[in-house]
Enzyme design. Structure first.
Site, PDB file in Angstrom:
ATOM      1  N   PRO A  12       0.792  -1.228   0.000  1.00 34.61           N
ATOM      2  CA  PRO A  12       0.000   0.000   0.000  1.00 34.61           C
ATOM      3  C   PRO A  12       0.827   1.283   0.000  1.00 34.61           C
ATOM      4  O   PRO A  12       1.859   1.369   0.668  1.00 34.61           O
ATOM      5  CB  PRO A  12      -0.825  -0.104   1.285  1.00 34.61           C
ATOM      6  CG  PRO A  12      -0.141  -1.121   2.122  1.00 34.61           C
ATOM      7  CD  PRO A  12       0.520  -2.071   1.167  1.00 34.61           C
ATOM      8  N   ASN A  13       0.329   2.222  -0.764  1.00 31.26           N
ATOM      9  CA  ASN A  13       0.864   3.587  -0.886  1.00 31.26           C
ATOM     10  C   ASN A  13       2.123   3.688  -1.727  1.00 31.26           C
ATOM     11  O   ASN A  13       2.571   4.793  -2.032  1.00 31.26           O
ATOM     12  CB  ASN A  13       1.103   4.229   0.491  1.00 31.26           C
ATOM     13  CG  ASN A  13      -0.187   4.365   1.278  1.00 31.26           C
ATOM     14  OD1 ASN A  13      -1.164   4.901   0.758  1.00 31.26           O
ATOM     15  ND2 ASN A  13      -0.232   3.846   2.497  1.00 31.26           N
ATOM     16  N   ARG A  20       5.952  12.291  -2.968  1.00 33.80           N
ATOM     17  CA  ARG A  20       6.065  12.853  -1.613  1.00 33.80           C
ATOM     18  C   ARG A  20       7.202  12.157  -0.868  1.00 33.80           C
ATOM     19  O   ARG A  20       7.592  11.056  -1.233  1.00 33.80           O
ATOM     20  CB  ARG A  20       4.775  12.620  -0.815  1.00 33.80           C
ATOM     21  CG  ARG A  20       3.565  13.354  -1.353  1.00 33.80           C
ATOM     22  CD  ARG A  20       2.474  13.367  -0.310  1.00 33.80           C
ATOM     23  NE  ARG A  20       2.993  13.852   0.967  1.00 33.80           N
ATOM     24  CZ  ARG A  20       2.554  13.453   2.163  1.00 33.80           C
ATOM     25  NH1 ARG A  20       1.605  12.542   2.248  1.00 33.80           N
ATOM     26  NH2 ARG A  20       3.057  13.939   3.272  1.00 33.80           N
ATOM     27  N   TYR A  25      11.956   8.092   0.671  1.00 32.27           N
ATOM     28  CA  TYR A  25      11.696   7.041  -0.318  1.00 32.27           C
ATOM     29  C   TYR A  25      12.313   7.285  -1.696  1.00 32.27           C
ATOM     30  O   TYR A  25      12.165   6.449  -2.583  1.00 32.27           O
ATOM     31  CB  TYR A  25      10.182   6.841  -0.456  1.00 32.27           C
ATOM     32  CG  TYR A  25       9.530   6.413   0.848  1.00 32.27           C
ATOM     33  CD1 TYR A  25       9.949   5.256   1.499  1.00 32.27           C
ATOM     34  CD2 TYR A  25       8.520   7.168   1.433  1.00 32.27           C
ATOM     35  CE1 TYR A  25       9.380   4.869   2.696  1.00 32.27           C
ATOM     36  CE2 TYR A  25       7.929   6.783   2.638  1.00 32.27           C
ATOM     37  CZ  TYR A  25       8.371   5.628   3.260  1.00 32.27           C
ATOM     38  OH  TYR A  25       7.810   5.234   4.447  1.00 32.27           O
ATOM     39  N   ASN A  77       7.724  -5.902  -1.148  1.00 28.99           N
ATOM     40  CA  ASN A  77       7.764  -4.803  -0.183  1.00 28.99           C
ATOM     41  C   ASN A  77       6.331  -4.669   0.330  1.00 28.99           C
ATOM     42  O   ASN A  77       5.489  -4.046  -0.309  1.00 28.99           O
ATOM     43  CB  ASN A  77       8.223  -3.496  -0.835  1.00 28.99           C
ATOM     44  CG  ASN A  77       8.311  -2.371   0.193  1.00 28.99           C
ATOM     45  OD1 ASN A  77       7.801  -2.493   1.312  1.00 28.99           O
ATOM     46  ND2 ASN A  77       8.937  -1.264  -0.179  1.00 28.99           N
ATOM     47  N   GLU A 101      12.289  -9.987   1.080  1.00 30.95           N
ATOM     48  CA  GLU A 101      11.559  -8.806   1.557  1.00 30.95           C
ATOM     49  C   GLU A 101      12.432  -7.575   1.317  1.00 30.95           C
ATOM     50  O   GLU A 101      13.630  -7.582   1.658  1.00 30.95           O
ATOM     51  CB  GLU A 101      11.286  -8.980   3.059  1.00 30.95           C
ATOM     52  CG  GLU A 101      10.602  -7.796   3.710  1.00 30.95           C
ATOM     53  CD  GLU A 101      10.376  -8.032   5.214  1.00 30.95           C
ATOM     54  OE1 GLU A 101      10.758  -9.110   5.741  1.00 30.95           O
ATOM     55  OE2 GLU A 101       9.828  -7.116   5.844  1.00 30.95           O
ATOM     56  N   HIS A 103      12.693  -3.285   1.688  1.00 35.18           N
ATOM     57  CA  HIS A 103      12.215  -1.981   2.162  1.00 35.18           C
ATOM     58  C   HIS A 103      13.130  -0.901   1.606  1.00 35.18           C
ATOM     59  O   HIS A 103      14.359  -1.039   1.668  1.00 35.18           O
ATOM     60  CB  HIS A 103      12.194  -1.909   3.691  1.00 35.18           C
ATOM     61  CG  HIS A 103      11.234  -2.877   4.292  1.00 35.18           C
ATOM     62  ND1 HIS A 103       9.878  -2.644   4.303  1.00 35.18           N
ATOM     63  CD2 HIS A 103      11.425  -4.095   4.846  1.00 35.18           C
ATOM     64  CE1 HIS A 103       9.279  -3.679   4.859  1.00 35.18           C
ATOM     65  NE2 HIS A 103      10.187  -4.579   5.197  1.00 35.18           N
TER      66      HIS A 103
END
Ligand code: CA2
Length: 143
Positions: A12-13, A20, A25, A77, A101, A103
């Site tokens: 999500p997102n 942003r 990020y 992710n 995984e 991030h």
């Protein structure tokens, strides 16, 4: 010989990447990241599919499909679901291939609630804090 099949799942997102919080990020959009993944996969003859969803159940459905369609590696992710979703952990536990995984940020350098990931209990490898490069490195699990 059939090529290695990889599923890249963005939680999500992450569709908002590049719009942003670039200090956390980065500046790249999700399309930029996916295009680089498609490029690396093409160079290596891998069959890759990238999917983003803001919905837990859709991510779970994608993991279920990967159980039987020949997928050998899931790069995921899970975004905020990392820290909340036993359901995604359970789905990954029913998948027999490798799981990496990823991030973008170093979750251990951030708020305490981001330090725990349910998905890490299943992941064969974890990459955090290297920005979008982490996804490209995750593909090296195939080598
Ligand atoms: O560092 C990561 O990749 C995260 O998985 C990103 C998640 C966060 O909840 C995790 O703790 C760590 C958040 C993704 C949201 O991405 C946005 C990007 C641009 C604008 C807004 C949100």
């Amino acid at each position: 010989m059939s090529s290695s099949k990889v599923l890249v799942l963005h939680g999500p997102n992450l569709n908002l990447l590049g719009t942003r919080q670039p200090e956390i990020y980065g500046h790249e959009t999700l399309n930029d990241i996916n295009n680089r993944l498609y490029e690396k996969a093409a160079m290596n003859g891998w069959d890759i599919r990238c999917q983003q969803s803001n919905h837990e159940g859709e991510l779970i459905d994608a993991i279920h499909a990967a159980r039987t369609d020949g997928t050998v590696l899931i790069v995921i992710n899970p975004a905020a679901y990392s820290h909340t979703s036993v359901a995604i952990l359970d789905a990954l536990n029913a998948f027999d291939g490798k799981v990496v995984e990823v991030h973008l940020s170093n979750i251990h350098k951030r708020e305490a609630f981001r330090h725990h990931s349910y998905v890490s209990l299943r992941a064969d490898g974890i990459i955090a804090g290297l920005g979008s490069r982490g996804y490209l490195l995750a593909l090296d699990a195939l080598l």
